[in-house]
Scaffold this active site. Structure first.
Site, PDB file in Angstrom:
ATOM      1  N   GLY A   1       0.784  -1.235   0.000  1.00 42.31           N
ATOM      2  CA  GLY A   1       0.000   0.000   0.000  1.00 42.31           C
ATOM      3  C   GLY A   1       0.814   1.282   0.000  1.00 42.31           C
ATOM      4  CB  THR A   2       4.261   2.284  -0.990  1.00 46.44           C
ATOM      5  OG1 THR A   2       4.333   1.773  -2.317  1.00 46.44           O
ATOM      6  CG2 THR A   2       4.953   1.333  -0.021  1.00 46.44           C
TER       7      THR A   2
ATOM      8  CG  HIS B   1       1.496  -1.844 -15.335  1.00 50.89           C
ATOM      9  ND1 HIS B   1       1.179  -3.095 -14.840  1.00 50.89           N
ATOM     10  CD2 HIS B   1       2.533  -2.012 -16.181  1.00 50.89           C
ATOM     11  CE1 HIS B   1       2.003  -3.979 -15.379  1.00 50.89           C
ATOM     12  NE2 HIS B   1       2.830  -3.352 -16.199  1.00 50.89           N
TER      13      HIS B   1
ATOM     14  CG  ASN C   1      -3.943  -0.679 -12.735  1.00 52.25           C
ATOM     15  OD1 ASN C   1      -3.767  -0.997 -11.557  1.00 52.25           O
ATOM     16  ND2 ASN C   1      -3.273  -1.258 -13.719  1.00 52.25           N
TER      17      ASN C   1
HETATM   18  C1  GAR Z   1       3.187  -1.137  -7.413  1.00 51.35           C
HETATM   19  O1  GAR Z   1       4.484  -1.141  -7.946  1.00 51.35           O
HETATM   20  C2  GAR Z   1       2.152  -1.135  -8.515  1.00 51.35           C
HETATM   21  O2  GAR Z   1       2.545  -0.376  -9.627  1.00 51.35           O
HETATM   22  C3  GAR Z   1       2.095  -2.595  -8.865  1.00 51.35           C
HETATM   23  O3  GAR Z   1       2.128  -3.258  -7.616  1.00 51.35           O
HETATM   24  C4  GAR Z   1       2.891  -2.467  -6.698  1.00 51.35           C
HETATM   25  C5  GAR Z   1       2.080  -2.263  -5.433  1.00 51.35           C
HETATM   26  O4  GAR Z   1       2.844  -1.625  -4.443  1.00 51.35           O
HETATM   27  N1  GAR Z   1       0.917  -2.910  -9.624  1.00 51.35           N
HETATM   28  C6  GAR Z   1       0.898  -3.810 -10.607  1.00 51.35           C
HETATM   29  O5  GAR Z   1       1.863  -4.474 -10.919  1.00 51.35           O
HETATM   30  C7  GAR Z   1      -0.441  -3.933 -11.332  1.00 51.35           C
HETATM   31  N2  GAR Z   1      -0.299  -4.682 -12.550  1.00 51.35           N
HETATM   32  P1  GAR Z   1       2.142  -0.918  -3.209  1.00 51.35           P
HETATM   33  O6  GAR Z   1       1.154  -1.919  -2.596  1.00 51.35           O
HETATM   34  O7  GAR Z   1       3.274  -0.617  -2.266  1.00 51.35           O
HETATM   35  O8  GAR Z   1       1.445   0.320  -3.706  1.00 51.35           O
END
Ligand code: GAR
Length: 207
Positions: free
Chosen positions: A12-13, A110, A108
């Site tokens: 969840g950053t 990515h 979203n």
């Molecule tokens: C992030 O890097 C986001 O871009 C990626 O998951 C991570 C979640 O980090 N999303 C994907 O790959 C979607 N296809 P977070 O939970 O620390 O925000």
């Protein structure tokens, strides 16, 4: 004022970047109504609680099919009168049920420059592993609207990030987050909340 829900599966950053932007007064037109997580251990749910936002645990394992999950999610978000859904590291595939209920209202983030390193199977660290394996010199992040496909919807914002010779998937992931994701996502939410994003012929125009 728009009512936003943030959906998370992991640390969840990106959610935190949104909450920090809100606390800093940079998202005056956005109310974060709830955070939904599909994994009990998603730390994003804890971040929501700490910020005083309703944290809803909706486990994927409770549903027999992806479609049943999508229906439950749709009904929950409709009931809460959500205007904007932000996928911030949410790793459940959203189907047509959700897209039809919230057309051009789901965004979203990515961790690559779409259309590189995206689509089925490309998520989280895997994206960075593949970018390093392929030897690209520049990667980045993309915020886009969600349509019926995987990472195929209209692109809102992109930012490039340089790849360094000594990068590991982990170091690259962190730099893409710091230099691109944590900036792009709040900015895209701000533009949406101010009514500045128009979708025309499958492309986003900023007004
Ligand atoms: C992030 O890097 C986001 O871009 C990626 O998951 C991570 C979640 O980090 N999303 C994907 O790959 C979607 N296809 P977070 O939970 O620390 O925000």
């Amino acid at each position: 004022m728009i009512r936003a829900a943030v959906l998370v599966s992991g640390g969840g950053t990106n959610l935190q970047a949104l909450l920090d932007a809100k606390a800093a007064g940079k998202l005056p037109e956005v109310e974060f109504v709830c955070v939904v997580g599909n994994r009990r251990k998603a730390y994003g749910l804890e971040r929501a609680r700490m910020a005083g936002i309703e944290a809803i645990y909706l486990p994927t394992v409770r549903f027999e099919t992806n479609e049943a999950y999508n229906i439950a999610l749709r009904d929950l978000l409709l009931e809460k009168k959500i205007d904007l859904i932000v996928l911030a590291g949410f790793l459940v595939v959203l189907g047509q049920t959700m897209v039809d209920a919230f057309p051009n209202r789901i965004i979203n983030i990515h961790p690559s420059l779409i259309p590189s390193f995206c689509g089925d199977g490309f998520y989280g660290l895997k994206v960075h592993e593949e970018a390093l394996r392929r030897g690209v010199k520049v990667t980045g992040a993309t915020v886009h609207f969600v349509d019926g496909g995987t990472d195929t919807g209209p692109i809102i914002l992109q930012k490039a990030v340089e790849i360094l010779p000594e990068d590991t998937p982990e170091s690259l992931q962190l730099r893409v987050m710091q230099q691109a994701e944590w900036k792009l996502l709040p900015e895209a939410v701000r533009l949406f909340s101010e009514g500045k994003l128009i979708v025309e012929d499958g492309r986003v125009r900023e007004i």
